[in-house]
Design a protein around this motif. Structure first.
Motif, PDB file in Angstrom:
ATOM      1  N   GLU A  43       0.823  -1.213   0.000  1.00 11.39           N
ATOM      2  CA  GLU A  43       0.000   0.000   0.000  1.00 11.39           C
ATOM      3  C   GLU A  43       0.861   1.269   0.000  1.00 11.39           C
ATOM      4  O   GLU A  43       0.699   2.142  -0.864  1.00 11.39           O
ATOM      5  N   MET A  44       1.779   1.392   0.949  1.00  2.88           N
ATOM      6  CA  MET A  44       2.594   2.606   0.986  1.00  2.88           C
ATOM      7  C   MET A  44       3.542   2.711  -0.209  1.00  2.88           C
ATOM      8  O   MET A  44       3.664   3.795  -0.805  1.00  2.88           O
ATOM      9  N   PRO A  45       4.229   1.641  -0.616  1.00  2.00           N
ATOM     10  CA  PRO A  45       5.034   1.754  -1.836  1.00  2.00           C
ATOM     11  C   PRO A  45       4.211   2.169  -3.052  1.00  2.00           C
ATOM     12  O   PRO A  45       4.720   2.897  -3.911  1.00  2.00           O
ATOM     13  N   ARG A  46       2.952   1.754  -3.127  1.00  2.00           N
ATOM     14  CA  ARG A  46       2.102   2.206  -4.241  1.00  2.00           C
ATOM     15  C   ARG A  46       1.896   3.711  -4.187  1.00  2.00           C
ATOM     16  O   ARG A  46       1.852   4.381  -5.229  1.00  2.00           O
ATOM     17  N   ARG A  96       5.117   5.284  -5.549  1.00  2.00           N
ATOM     18  CA  ARG A  96       5.246   5.113  -7.007  1.00  2.00           C
ATOM     19  C   ARG A  96       4.243   5.981  -7.746  1.00  2.00           C
ATOM     20  O   ARG A  96       4.556   6.552  -8.802  1.00  2.00           O
ATOM     21  N   PHE A  97       3.030   6.102  -7.218  1.00  2.00           N
ATOM     22  CA  PHE A  97       2.029   6.951  -7.868  1.00  2.00           C
ATOM     23  C   PHE A  97       2.483   8.405  -7.886  1.00  2.00           C
ATOM     24  O   PHE A  97       2.351   9.105  -8.897  1.00  2.00           O
ATOM     25  N   ASP A  98       3.053   8.883  -6.794  1.00  2.84           N
ATOM     26  CA  ASP A  98       3.479  10.272  -6.704  1.00  2.84           C
ATOM     27  C   ASP A  98       4.564  10.611  -7.721  1.00  2.84           C
ATOM     28  O   ASP A  98       4.674  11.759  -8.159  1.00  2.84           O
ATOM     29  N   LEU A  99       5.371   9.614  -8.100  1.00  4.70           N
ATOM     30  CA  LEU A  99       6.444   9.863  -9.055  1.00  4.70           C
ATOM     31  C   LEU A  99       5.923  10.196 -10.448  1.00  4.70           C
ATOM     32  O   LEU A  99       6.678  10.660 -11.303  1.00  4.70           O
ATOM     33  N   ARG A 100       4.637  10.010 -10.686  1.00  2.26           N
ATOM     34  CA  ARG A 100       4.063  10.367 -11.985  1.00  2.26           C
ATOM     35  C   ARG A 100       3.966  11.874 -12.176  1.00  2.26           C
ATOM     36  O   ARG A 100       3.786  12.339 -13.294  1.00  2.26           O
ATOM     37  N   PHE A 101       4.067  12.616 -11.090  1.00  4.54           N
ATOM     38  CA  PHE A 101       3.775  14.047 -11.155  1.00  4.54           C
ATOM     39  C   PHE A 101       5.013  14.865 -10.813  1.00  4.54           C
ATOM     40  O   PHE A 101       5.547  14.778  -9.695  1.00  4.54           O
ATOM     41  N   ALA A 102       5.433  15.698 -11.769  1.00  2.00           N
ATOM     42  CA  ALA A 102       6.595  16.560 -11.531  1.00  2.00           C
ATOM     43  C   ALA A 102       6.333  17.543 -10.403  1.00  2.00           C
ATOM     44  O   ALA A 102       7.266  17.992  -9.724  1.00  2.00           O
ATOM     45  N   THR A 109      16.632  -0.477   1.220  1.00  2.73           N
ATOM     46  CA  THR A 109      17.213  -1.333   0.183  1.00  2.73           C
ATOM     47  C   THR A 109      16.684  -1.062  -1.212  1.00  2.73           C
ATOM     48  O   THR A 109      17.280  -1.513  -2.188  1.00  2.73           O
ATOM     49  N   ALA A 110      15.570  -0.324  -1.330  1.00  2.00           N
ATOM     50  CA  ALA A 110      14.988  -0.128  -2.662  1.00  2.00           C
ATOM     51  C   ALA A 110      14.536   1.302  -2.883  1.00  2.00           C
ATOM     52  O   ALA A 110      15.131   2.046  -3.650  1.00  2.00           O
ATOM     53  N   LEU A 111      13.486   1.725  -2.191  1.00  2.00           N
ATOM     54  CA  LEU A 111      12.846   3.012  -2.493  1.00  2.00           C
ATOM     55  C   LEU A 111      13.783   4.187  -2.293  1.00  2.00           C
ATOM     56  O   LEU A 111      13.819   5.112  -3.110  1.00  2.00           O
ATOM     57  N   TYR A 112      14.542   4.171  -1.205  1.00  2.54           N
ATOM     58  CA  TYR A 112      15.492   5.240  -0.913  1.00  2.54           C
ATOM     59  C   TYR A 112      16.922   4.703  -0.867  1.00  2.54           C
ATOM     60  O   TYR A 112      17.778   5.243  -0.169  1.00  2.54           O
ATOM     61  N   ARG A 113      17.181   3.692  -1.631  1.00 12.53           N
ATOM     62  CA  ARG A 113      18.505   3.066  -1.599  1.00 12.53           C
ATOM     63  C   ARG A 113      19.601   4.057  -1.975  1.00 12.53           C
ATOM     64  O   ARG A 113      20.679   4.072  -1.383  1.00 12.53           O
ATOM     65  N   HIS A 114      19.341   4.878  -2.973  1.00 13.35           N
ATOM     66  CA  HIS A 114      20.305   5.873  -3.411  1.00 13.35           C
ATOM     67  C   HIS A 114      19.891   7.240  -2.870  1.00 13.35           C
ATOM     68  O   HIS A 114      18.708   7.568  -2.830  1.00 13.35           O
ATOM     69  N   ALA A 117      10.518  -0.176   6.473  1.00 10.81           N
ATOM     70  CA  ALA A 117      11.834   0.456   6.660  1.00 10.81           C
ATOM     71  C   ALA A 117      12.883  -0.242   5.808  1.00 10.81           C
ATOM     72  O   ALA A 117      13.752   0.408   5.206  1.00 10.81           O
ATOM     73  N   ARG A 118      12.803  -1.558   5.750  1.00 12.16           N
ATOM     74  CA  ARG A 118      13.754  -2.297   4.910  1.00 12.16           C
ATOM     75  C   ARG A 118      13.567  -1.937   3.441  1.00 12.16           C
ATOM     76  O   ARG A 118      14.543  -1.792   2.691  1.00 12.16           O
ATOM     77  N   ARG A 119      12.316  -1.751   3.014  1.00 14.68           N
ATOM     78  CA  ARG A 119      12.054  -1.359   1.623  1.00 14.68           C
ATOM     79  C   ARG A 119      12.658   0.008   1.320  1.00 14.68           C
ATOM     80  O   ARG A 119      13.196   0.241   0.239  1.00 14.68           O
ATOM     81  N   LEU A 120      12.541   0.945   2.286  1.00 12.65           N
ATOM     82  CA  LEU A 120      13.151   2.254   2.091  1.00 12.65           C
ATOM     83  C   LEU A 120      14.661   2.123   1.924  1.00 12.65           C
ATOM     84  O   LEU A 120      15.257   2.683   0.994  1.00 12.65           O
TER      85      LEU A 120
END
Length: 559
Positions: free
Chosen positions: A392-395, A398-404, A430-435, A425-428
């Motif tokens: 749910e939260m990752p969605r 990802r949805f927000d990234l559609r909008f500049a 290792t993936a969502l905020y990895r860089h 937190a692990r998703r942030l």
């Protein structure tokens, strides 16, 4: 770099560099006798690139992560009721400080680049103030000093970790009880009981009184004058949330200050809040133009049934009608630098649907000089219903990234994220905020890019058998007219061109680091692989995140 011929020439140049480099490396002796001595890296003089425009990036998000290279990644640190920090009242100063350092380390490790720290949770303060007593959440007793300056401490520690620091205030809320005698004698509510409204078992300063609004302006002025904060932040508490049908008892104040001037008590209440927002904006930018001013309102401005320009929602509470916070007026008068609506509902929730509200807010800020950040309910992850879905939260993100127009996210709250509900937190990490990401530029606040760093050098340092780290160091250009606040370190695989789009991908940005008061700046890259060729670049940024041209390229070969 430009298009056409210049790009072809650069490509040919870099091919020549690569041939020479590999020939040199193949003949370079790598003696074990070097031991702790550092092996100098090969330095390659390459063209630096410049940004086009003030902080405007035209390249697409990273195809690998989908994340933009510029994105505010914020988290609220709540002090009210000791929700985040300190963990309980009455801890010794050293224990509070250790907790604070640990929380900031964890925020940085999760990829956050900004913290929103609650320094005025009630009618109290987390710093020595002329306008409020010490918070009871520090010492256990309102008005008792904790023995140090918590705001000054946490601000310094946040900046050391290159986290933007926004001082978060609750302007009108005094207490969760309605006993004035229980407040510290120095509390303004205790000293001026006529300024206080008793409502639903709690105490509030009366927003309709000019003296109250002057007090709040003085409070913010004190903060901005004394502390090098990056932002002043208000949340959604203006007039209190309604409790059933219990009216807020300010009709006498309305008769004194608003009757005859406004069509309704609601219009008068909104005018009071508008005046406060306008005054704070003017105060902040007059005293320190680089300080950002933002508000995180309730996520629904008005329902469409009340106003055709409102959102397609059916919320029982709205910012405009219930809390008397007319965020549209604030945006259109340019009183805010950012707005962060609290969109604490899941995708598909009929009465306040997440994607519907994101689209509404995107439309609301279009064409106006204001950044839009989305407030996210980390505390709801795993709480049932749609929030029991780990996606749910990752969605949402990802949805927000559609909008500049969506320039970032702020999560409520830090310990809720650290609890790692459903592995978020692990998703942030290792993936969502990895860089890492740079914070977007607000051109209307001024500032400009510093000079490019110079004399970039590297040393390979052995870390046991077949393990190395790369120690980079560089200098500021002494002729630069803009002060450098921090640096961005980029790493590309192989002998890489300083192509703007290559450097704008999120995977190219290796780290950011606060500037040191020293002749040489140092960064150690520990995330290296043996038998690998890397190209490093470094840029300098001012406190408003304008970025310099790159340093010259530095190519390093790992044995």
């Amino acid at each position: 770099m430009g298009k056409g011929g210049s790009g072809i020439e650069a490509y040919g140049y870099l091919r020549w560099v690569a041939v020479v480099l590999f020939w040199l490396l193949s003949s370079l002796p790598l003696s074990p006798a070097l031991g702790a001595a550092s092996l100098p890296a090969m330095q390659v003089q390459a063209q630096s690139w410049r940004r086009e425009g003030a902080g405007a990036w035209s390249c697409s998000p990273s195809p690998t992560t989908g994340a933009p290279r510029r994105q505010l990644r914020g988290v609220w640190i709540a002090t009210v009721a000791n929700l985040d920090w300190p963990s309980r009242p009455g801890l010794p100063a050293a224990a509070q400080q250790e907790e604070g350092r640990r929380l900031l380390d964890q925020a940085r490790a999760l990829g956050f680049n900004a913290v929103f720290v609650q320094v005025r949770p009630l009618g109290d303060a987390f710093y020595p103030s002329h306008y409020a007593p010490w918070s009871a959440y520090l010492s256990g007793v309102q008005g008792r000093s904790p023995g140090y300056d918590p705001l000054g401490f946490l601000l310094s520690e946040a900046h050391r970790r290159n986290l933007e620091f926004h001082a978060w205030l609750n302007p009108f809320r005094i207490s969760f009880h309605d006993n004035l005698a229980a407040l510290a004698p120095t509390n303004p509510a205790r000293q001026h009981p006529a300024w206080v409204v008793h409502y639903a078992g709690a105490l509030y300063l009366n927003p309709g009184l000019p003296a109250v609004r002057r007090l709040l302006a003085a409070t913010v002025e004190e903060l901005v004058r004394r502390y090098d904060v990056d932002g002043i932040h208000l949340d959604d508490y203006f007039y209190p949330y309604p409790v059933g049908k219990l009216p807020f008892p300010d009709s006498e104040t309305y008769r004194q200050y608003g009757a005859g001037r406004y069509r309704s008590i609601g219009d008068w209440r909104r005018a009071n809040v508008n005046e406060l927002i306008a005054t704070l904006a003017q105060t902040i930018h007059r005293l320190r133009p680089t300080v950002k001013f933002g508000v995180s309102p309730f996520g629904v401005w008005r329902n469409r049934r009340s106003d055709p320009s409102g959102s397609a929602t059916e919320a029982a509470v709205t910012s405009y009608d219930s809390l008397y916070a007319d965020t549209r007026t604030w945006i259109r008068h340019h009183w805010l630098d950012y707005i962060a609506p609290q969109l604490y509902w899941p995708i598909g929730f009929r009465r306040a649907e997440y994607t519907t509200l994101v689209r509404w807010w995107v439309h609301e800020v279009e064409g106006w000089p204001v950044h839009l950040y989305i407030g996210q309910a980390a505390y709801k992850i795993g709480s049932g219903g749609p929030w029991s879905d780990a996606e749910e939260m990752p969605r949402h993100l990802r949805f927000d990234l559609r909008f500049a127009a969506v320039k970032g996210e702020i999560f409520f709250r830090l310990r809720s994220v650290l609890a790692d509900p459903l592995g978020f937190a692990r998703r942030l990490r290792t993936a969502l905020y990895r860089h890492p990401a740079l914070i977007p530029v607000m051109p209307w606040l001024g500032g400009g890019p510093p000079a490019a760093p110079r004399a970039l050098q590297a040393q390979l340092q052995p870390q046991g058998t077949s393990r190395w780290t790369v120690r980079l160091r560089w200098q500021n250009d002494p002729a630069g007219s803009v002060a450098t606040t921090y640096y961005a370190i980029y790493r590309l695989d192989g002998v890489a061109s300083p192509d703007p789009c290559a450097l704008k991908t999120s995977t190219a940005l290796l780290a950011t680091q606060r500037g040191l008061d020293a002749d040489w700046q140092v960064f150690v890259d520990q995330l290296v692989l043996p038998q690998t060729l890397y190209t490093y670049y470094v840029t300098a940024l001012d406190r408003l995140h304008h970025e310099s041209p790159t340093s010259t390229a530095l190519v390093v070969h790992l044995p």
